[in-house]
Design a protein around this motif. Structure first.
Motif, PDB file in Angstrom:
ATOM      1  N   PRO A  24       0.801  -1.287   0.118  1.00 14.10           N
ATOM      2  CA  PRO A  24       0.052   0.132   0.141  1.00 14.10           C
ATOM      3  C   PRO A  24       0.920   1.543  -0.099  1.00 14.10           C
ATOM      4  O   PRO A  24       0.575   2.377  -0.628  1.00 14.10           O
ATOM      5  CB  PRO A  24      -0.798  -0.250   1.378  1.00 14.10           C
ATOM      6  CG  PRO A  24      -0.887  -1.627   1.551  1.00 14.10           C
ATOM      7  CD  PRO A  24       0.519  -2.176   1.194  1.00 14.10           C
ATOM      8  N   THR A  25       2.128   1.234   0.643  1.00 15.29           N
ATOM      9  CA  THR A  25       2.842   2.379   0.683  1.00 15.29           C
ATOM     10  C   THR A  25       4.035   2.391  -0.303  1.00 15.29           C
ATOM     11  O   THR A  25       4.393   3.445  -0.932  1.00 15.29           O
ATOM     12  CB  THR A  25       3.267   2.706   2.066  1.00 15.29           C
ATOM     13  OG1 THR A  25       3.905   1.455   2.541  1.00 15.29           O
ATOM     14  CG2 THR A  25       2.327   3.122   3.042  1.00 15.29           C
ATOM     15  N   LEU A  26       4.603   1.186  -0.250  1.00 16.50           N
ATOM     16  CA  LEU A  26       5.930   1.340  -1.321  1.00 16.50           C
ATOM     17  C   LEU A  26       5.700   0.293  -2.519  1.00 16.50           C
ATOM     18  O   LEU A  26       6.883   0.160  -3.269  1.00 16.50           O
ATOM     19  CB  LEU A  26       7.175   0.700  -0.325  1.00 16.50           C
ATOM     20  CG  LEU A  26       7.424   1.436   1.125  1.00 16.50           C
ATOM     21  CD1 LEU A  26       8.752   0.719   1.672  1.00 16.50           C
ATOM     22  CD2 LEU A  26       7.780   2.825   0.422  1.00 16.50           C
ATOM     23  N   GLY A  27       4.680  -0.276  -2.799  1.00 13.78           N
ATOM     24  CA  GLY A  27       4.550  -1.236  -3.806  1.00 13.78           C
ATOM     25  C   GLY A  27       4.647  -0.878  -5.106  1.00 13.78           C
ATOM     26  O   GLY A  27       5.108  -1.315  -5.982  1.00 13.78           O
ATOM     27  N   GLU A  28       4.350   0.650  -5.348  1.00 16.34           N
ATOM     28  CA  GLU A  28       4.517   1.036  -6.622  1.00 16.34           C
ATOM     29  C   GLU A  28       5.931   1.928  -6.789  1.00 16.34           C
ATOM     30  O   GLU A  28       5.889   2.539  -8.187  1.00 16.34           O
ATOM     31  CB  GLU A  28       3.186   2.262  -6.849  1.00 16.34           C
ATOM     32  CG  GLU A  28       1.841   1.596  -6.937  1.00 16.34           C
ATOM     33  CD  GLU A  28       1.617   0.444  -7.859  1.00 16.34           C
ATOM     34  OE1 GLU A  28       2.117   0.889  -9.040  1.00 16.34           O
ATOM     35  OE2 GLU A  28       1.026  -0.500  -7.797  1.00 16.34           O
ATOM     36  N   ARG A  29       6.642   2.134  -5.880  1.00 20.33           N
ATOM     37  CA  ARG A  29       7.814   2.764  -5.969  1.00 20.33           C
ATOM     38  C   ARG A  29       8.856   1.802  -6.566  1.00 20.33           C
ATOM     39  O   ARG A  29       9.390   0.747  -6.146  1.00 20.33           O
ATOM     40  CB  ARG A  29       8.293   3.214  -4.501  1.00 20.33           C
ATOM     41  CG  ARG A  29       7.279   4.166  -3.913  1.00 20.33           C
ATOM     42  CD  ARG A  29       7.391   5.360  -4.154  1.00 20.33           C
ATOM     43  NE  ARG A  29       8.723   5.814  -3.780  1.00 20.33           N
ATOM     44  CZ  ARG A  29       9.011   6.320  -2.284  1.00 20.33           C
ATOM     45  NH1 ARG A  29       8.024   6.215  -1.471  1.00 20.33           N
ATOM     46  NH2 ARG A  29      10.189   6.760  -2.031  1.00 20.33           N
ATOM     47  N   PRO A  30       9.660   2.230  -7.789  1.00 18.84           N
ATOM     48  CA  PRO A  30      10.957   1.541  -7.954  1.00 18.84           C
ATOM     49  C   PRO A  30      11.929   1.432  -6.708  1.00 18.84           C
ATOM     50  O   PRO A  30      12.037   2.149  -5.946  1.00 18.84           O
ATOM     51  CB  PRO A  30      11.592   2.745  -8.919  1.00 18.84           C
ATOM     52  CG  PRO A  30      10.505   3.517  -9.366  1.00 18.84           C
ATOM     53  CD  PRO A  30       9.605   3.606  -8.190  1.00 18.84           C
TER      54      PRO A  30
END
Length: 310
Positions: A24-30
């Motif tokens: 939810p917080t880091l999943g979309e970050r490279p």
């Protein structure tokens, strides 16, 4: 450890923890744009809700991901590597347990009377009735229950779900069979009204393809006022203590070894590879005795599907 050598239960547990806590917080970050400060903020938020062990566990799992990315030259450093000391230490302590029948019955009733997700309450009841490990309850699938409408209902736990060494857990001989009492069958039937079309018997309310969360049962017991008094895993101690004392009072010394069998305890010595289905008739009798004592005067499990009255 590579995921392809993990037990299915552990792999599912890791995946669920990442989906619920990290994505939810880091999943979309490279990966190369995630800093140590980002990871620490996430871990601190987990720790601040009282889940210190979970925070340490997530840090370790994130570190493994980052280290794999380093080997593949995706990133140059592991931002989670040095954060363990920034978290509160894990305090190792003996888990508490209630060890008399009146106390454990009051505990069960209190947990069931509080507002909460019905599947968690029913999981708590089946945990208490069977003396199973919480992980076995959490990951149980509908096909593991057999003969629920017949005279000899059982729960057949696959070997890979048992708490055994990997070499043993891959052998069918190490599956574990639990006889089910009438009340356990009623509990299973009640929860199937909610989750009968899902993989897991005790499916998550928000993600139906997953089981209830790792902390669902523990959180329910804390909310009910049993922090420091009774934890879900210690239903095994409650069952063992109460039933062993009963065996002594009734002059039934032979029951002690059978009670150990019911808890899937591994005996010492050369008889380690034993028949886990041994003494099934007596195990079934003891399971029914325990259920009758524990649930005397307790409402039918279907009442838990409605929830507490306001």
């Amino acid at each position: 450890m590579p995921a392809d050598v993990w037990k299915p239960k552990h792999a599912a547990d890791v995946r669920h923890s990442l989906e619920s806590e990290v994505y939810p917080t880091l999943g979309e970050r490279p990966l190369d744009q995630i800093s140590a400060a980002d990871v620490l903020e996430l871990l601190t938020s987990i720790q601040d809700r009282g889940a210190t062990e979970a925070a340490h566990r997530i840090r370790s799992r994130l570190s493994s991901i980052f280290q794999t990315a380093m080997v593949s030259e995706i990133i140059k450093a592991d931002p989670a590597a040095s954060l363990s000391k920034a978290l509160k230490p894990i305090v190792k302590r003996k888990h508490p347990a209630l060890l008399d029948l009146r106390s454990v019955r009051d505990c069960l009733l209190k947990v069931e009377s509080e507002p909460g997700f019905p599947a968690v309450k029913l999981a708590s009841r089946l945990l208490a009735l069977t003396g199973a490990r919480p992980g076995m309850i959490r990951f149980v699938e509908h096909h593991e229950f057999e003969d629920l409408d017949g005279p000899s209902p059982i729960w057949r736990v696959p070997a890979e779900k048992m708490k055994l060494e990997r070499e043993e857990s891959e052998q069918a001989a190490f599956e574990f069979v639990l006889p089910l009492s009438r009340q356990a069958v009623e509990t299973i039937r009640a929860v199937r009204q909610m989750t009968g079309n899902r993989k897991y018997v005790f499916a998550s309310a928000s993600k139906s393809h997953l089981p209830i969360s790792e902390n669902a049962l523990s959180s329910a017991y804390r909310r009910s006022g049993f922090a420091g008094r009774h934890v879900p895993h210690e239903w095994r101690s409650s069952f063992s203590t109460i039933m062993n004392e009963r065996a002594m009072d009734l002059d039934r010394p032979g029951d002690r070894a059978i009670i150990d069998l019911m808890l899937a305890h591994q005996p010492e010595g050369v008889e380690a590879h034993y028949n886990r289905a041994a003494y099934m008739p007596r195990r079934r009798q003891l399971a029914q005795e325990w259920s009758d004592m524990l649930l005397e005067g307790v409402p039918h499990p279907e009442t838990l599907l409605i929830g507490p009255r306001r």
